[in-house]
Design a protein around this motif. Sequence first.
Motif, mmCIF file in Angstrom:
data_model
loop_
_atom_site.group_PDB
_atom_site.id
_atom_site.type_symbol
_atom_site.label_atom_id
_atom_site.label_comp_id
_atom_site.label_asym_id
_atom_site.label_seq_id
_atom_site.Cartn_x
_atom_site.Cartn_y
_atom_site.Cartn_z
ATOM 1 N N LYS A 136 1.157 4.198 -2.808
ATOM 2 C CA LYS A 136 0.893 5.610 -2.522
ATOM 3 C C LYS A 136 1.926 6.509 -3.166
ATOM 4 O O LYS A 136 1.781 7.730 -3.173
ATOM 5 N N THR B 283 -5.011 -5.778 6.642
ATOM 6 C CA THR B 283 -3.563 -5.916 6.486
ATOM 7 C C THR B 283 -2.984 -4.856 5.555
ATOM 8 O O THR B 283 -1.781 -4.651 5.536
ATOM 9 N N SER B 284 -3.837 -4.199 4.793
ATOM 10 C CA SER B 284 -3.309 -3.224 3.840
ATOM 11 C C SER B 284 -3.072 -1.851 4.462
ATOM 12 O O SER B 284 -2.524 -0.973 3.811
ATOM 13 N N LEU B 285 -3.512 -1.679 5.698
ATOM 14 C CA LEU B 285 -3.200 -0.434 6.400
ATOM 15 C C LEU B 285 -2.101 -0.727 7.413
ATOM 16 O O LEU B 285 -2.048 -1.814 7.986
ATOM 17 N N ASN B 286 -1.241 0.236 7.628
ATOM 18 C CA ASN B 286 -0.146 0.037 8.576
ATOM 19 C C ASN B 286 -0.704 0.068 9.995
ATOM 20 O O ASN B 286 -1.330 1.044 10.392
ATOM 21 N N PRO B 287 -0.464 -1.007 10.771
ATOM 22 C CA PRO B 287 -1.108 -1.094 12.082
ATOM 23 C C PRO B 287 -0.636 -0.074 13.109
ATOM 24 O O PRO B 287 -1.340 0.181 14.075
ATOM 25 N N VAL B 288 0.543 0.509 12.907
ATOM 26 C CA VAL B 288 1.076 1.357 13.985
ATOM 27 C C VAL B 288 0.918 2.857 13.730
ATOM 28 O O VAL B 288 1.403 3.666 14.508
ATOM 29 N N PHE B 289 0.247 3.224 12.646
ATOM 30 C CA PHE B 289 0.006 4.647 12.423
ATOM 31 C C PHE B 289 -1.504 4.902 12.377
ATOM 32 O O PHE B 289 -2.265 4.025 11.973
ATOM 33 N N MET C 178 -4.596 3.058 -5.868
ATOM 34 C CA MET C 178 -5.024 1.677 -5.787
ATOM 35 C C MET C 178 -5.686 1.375 -4.444
ATOM 36 O O MET C 178 -5.261 1.859 -3.414
ATOM 37 N N GLN D 291 -2.161 8.172 7.796
ATOM 38 C CA GLN D 291 -1.915 7.418 6.571
ATOM 39 C C GLN D 291 -2.611 8.053 5.367
ATOM 40 O O GLN D 291 -2.103 8.013 4.252
ATOM 41 N N PRO E 117 0.157 -0.105 19.019
ATOM 42 C CA PRO E 117 -1.163 0.381 19.443
ATOM 43 C C PRO E 117 -2.197 -0.728 19.509
ATOM 44 O O PRO E 117 -3.234 -0.561 20.137
ATOM 45 N N GLU F 3 -7.721 -6.482 1.250
ATOM 46 C CA GLU F 3 -7.789 -6.700 2.695
ATOM 47 C C GLU F 3 -7.541 -5.397 3.438
ATOM 48 O O GLU F 3 -6.404 -4.990 3.637
ATOM 49 N N MET G 205 -7.898 7.234 1.192
ATOM 50 C CA MET G 205 -6.463 7.372 0.974
ATOM 51 C C MET G 205 -6.154 7.381 -0.522
ATOM 52 O O MET G 205 -5.351 8.171 -1.010
ATOM 53 N N THR H 204 0.834 -1.201 0.000
ATOM 54 C CA THR H 204 0.000 0.000 0.000
ATOM 55 C C THR H 204 0.871 1.255 0.000
ATOM 56 O O THR H 204 0.606 2.204 -0.729
ATOM 57 N N PHE I 276 -6.824 -1.952 -2.138
ATOM 58 C CA PHE I 276 -6.596 -3.391 -2.065
ATOM 59 C C PHE I 276 -7.714 -4.114 -1.354
ATOM 60 O O PHE I 276 -8.588 -3.509 -0.740
ATOM 61 N N MET J 187 -9.251 3.184 3.250
ATOM 62 C CA MET J 187 -8.414 2.836 2.091
ATOM 63 C C MET J 187 -8.832 3.648 0.863
ATOM 64 O O MET J 187 -7.985 4.139 0.117
ATOM 65 N N HIS K 149 -6.883 -1.043 13.691
ATOM 66 C CA HIS K 149 -7.565 -2.130 14.400
ATOM 67 C C HIS K 149 -8.751 -1.637 15.224
ATOM 68 O O HIS K 149 -9.561 -2.434 15.670
#
Lengths: 348, 332
Positions: free
Chosen positions: A252, B105-111, B98, B116, A342, B102, B172, A248, B100, B169, B158
């Motif tokens: 971007k 899983t396609s987003l960064n879990p820690v931001f 684009m 994003q 997090p 899922e 974004m 992703t 996606f 998504m 999450h």
Amino acid sequence: MHGMTRYFLRRLLLIPPTFLCITFLVYAALRLVPGGPIEQAEFQIRLAMMEEGGGGGLMDRSGELQIPESAMRELQRYYRLDRSIPVGYLHWLGGILRLDFGRSYVHGEPVLGVLAARLPVSLYFGLIGYLAAWVLCIPLGVLKAVRHRSAFDTWTSVLVFLGHAVPGFVACLLLLVLFGGGSWWDLVPLGGFRSEGWEQLGPAARALDQLRHTWVPVAGYLVGGFAAMTMLQKNSLLENLGADYVRTAFAKGLSEGRVIFVHALRNSLIPVFANIGNALGLLFAGSFLIEKTCNIPGMGLLGYEAVIQRDYPVILGTLVFLVLIRLAGNILSDAAWALLDPRVRFEG
Amino acid sequence: MPGPVKLLEIRGLRTWFELEEGTARAVDGVDLDVREGEVLGLVGESGCGKSVTALSILNLIPAPPGRIVSGEILFRGRDLLKLSRPELRAVRGGDIAMVFQEPMTSLNPVFTVGWQIEEAIRFHQGVGDRRELAARGVRLMGKLGIPDPERRRGAYPHELSGGMRQRVMIAMALACSPALLIADEPTTALDATLQAEILELMLRAKAESGDAAILLITHDLAVVAETCGRVAVMYAGRIQELADADPLFREPLHPYTRGLLDSLPRPGTGKGTRLRAIPGTVPRSLSWPSGCRFQTRCPLAQDRCRRVEPELAEVRPGRRVRCHLVGPEGRA
């Protein structure tokens, strides 16, 4: 955040019962295992008598060593072994709560003083070794992941695993043989924490002397944990580089550097940093083998000698200390994890 | 007669994967145009090369083992496969974005999701002002129907439901008003009740943010029927039929298209009637069948089909079919 506070509060409340269990078990084990301080004393006496060849008043007719009842009681009281295990344990615990750890049988000093003298030494080498590991292993792991399967990756892997196969104290031995002023180079002292008469040196000379004593043990600590940490960082980053969110990020239009060093690296550091609590435990404990090899008067060596000499107050004192550090380390690891990830929310 | 303006032209695209067992020719000669502002559906079963085609457009094929072997991908006349890295970066997320499959899983879990979404704006449009970025993030999230966007902006992936994550998504992807939005199975991972809503939002948001063309990749013909103006049917690494949506659904020409449609439940089908699945499975991309790639599963296959692969021929204006049995006069 409420759940978190409760979680950590509960973890803190679990420390006392855990602490009591561990210390009681060790206390009981020490009392039950044969060869306590009195037997050691008897053995010494017998040895001395055999050398003298004489009997003295302590021998009975069959030639057995016979310590008078009253003297035995006196000895038992001196070693505080005159009470039953539970009562003795409670007395010991009462002392701990008043910060009275008792006196070392061997050193004759208060245990707390003995520990206080040894701890900074272990901490000094452990901390430097740990920081050095971070400074070297994380960048190396990152580089290996980014250049996965390149020649660089292959050759560093060979080196890393070669290092992994060598125990830390063996590395120290090797370095001492090579650089300790034997047949080859004379670059480092043969061991010790500082040179004799260190207090009389000037500030610059002090620092230099300290530094000269630092290299070998730190290298030993480094060799011990190097492979695990490097490979943990590498695999963690590699796994993240294959994640959907990395695709992703590329989609971007972010640069490769940003994708790797902002998106993936941040995630890959979580397991590496969360190990901090465990590492802390090891760090305070010191490595007995490395301390022995390099002749460093640290915690590891102290604990080992105390066990050999049946110096119960010192054994129990080091135990108290290590148990508390370990338990605090576990909580610290959880806190680090929660701070970095997090998704982690502990239920109270 | 000047035709509709072509935004993207894929010519003879071949994307192969070098595996231990051999070369997987996942995309093996795809020709496809996307016109300005249209919604083009790319359909087919799993493993037919849809997603690889989509990833090839932005050169997102993991290499190795993947490799774009040949072909051109012309975006407004420029071959995307020949761009320098900085040029490609400007296209990715800027001109072409684009979405996606899922959203978890396609987003960064820690931001945070706001961070994003705004990251794309920061890098493509050089917006550095925090307050402006936040305002744009909130506006985008609001456009996608995310309730209470000011608060949700600070949420981590999450903490959101699947539907909300997919809205994030899409927000974004639309952040920099792209000319083309590639949506790879955007609703497959969502509840059926949510699918229509998300598609609707995507179409509305596209209309509001500069009328992007959409290349919608899906295996779900119902989704295609609802959203797409034109449809390309893909099988075994190649386009098999290309037509406007209405005629395609009314009268599918390629036996494979017909098989796909027959396997759908319809309002007319009575209870107890068995759906007709296409027999067999998609052949492996390591060795496509000789002749027509569908011949192993085609009920009408003849001797010629097993020997010679048909061309993707224009059988009617705007309609192309790759089948020996379909001539200008009509269906087989």
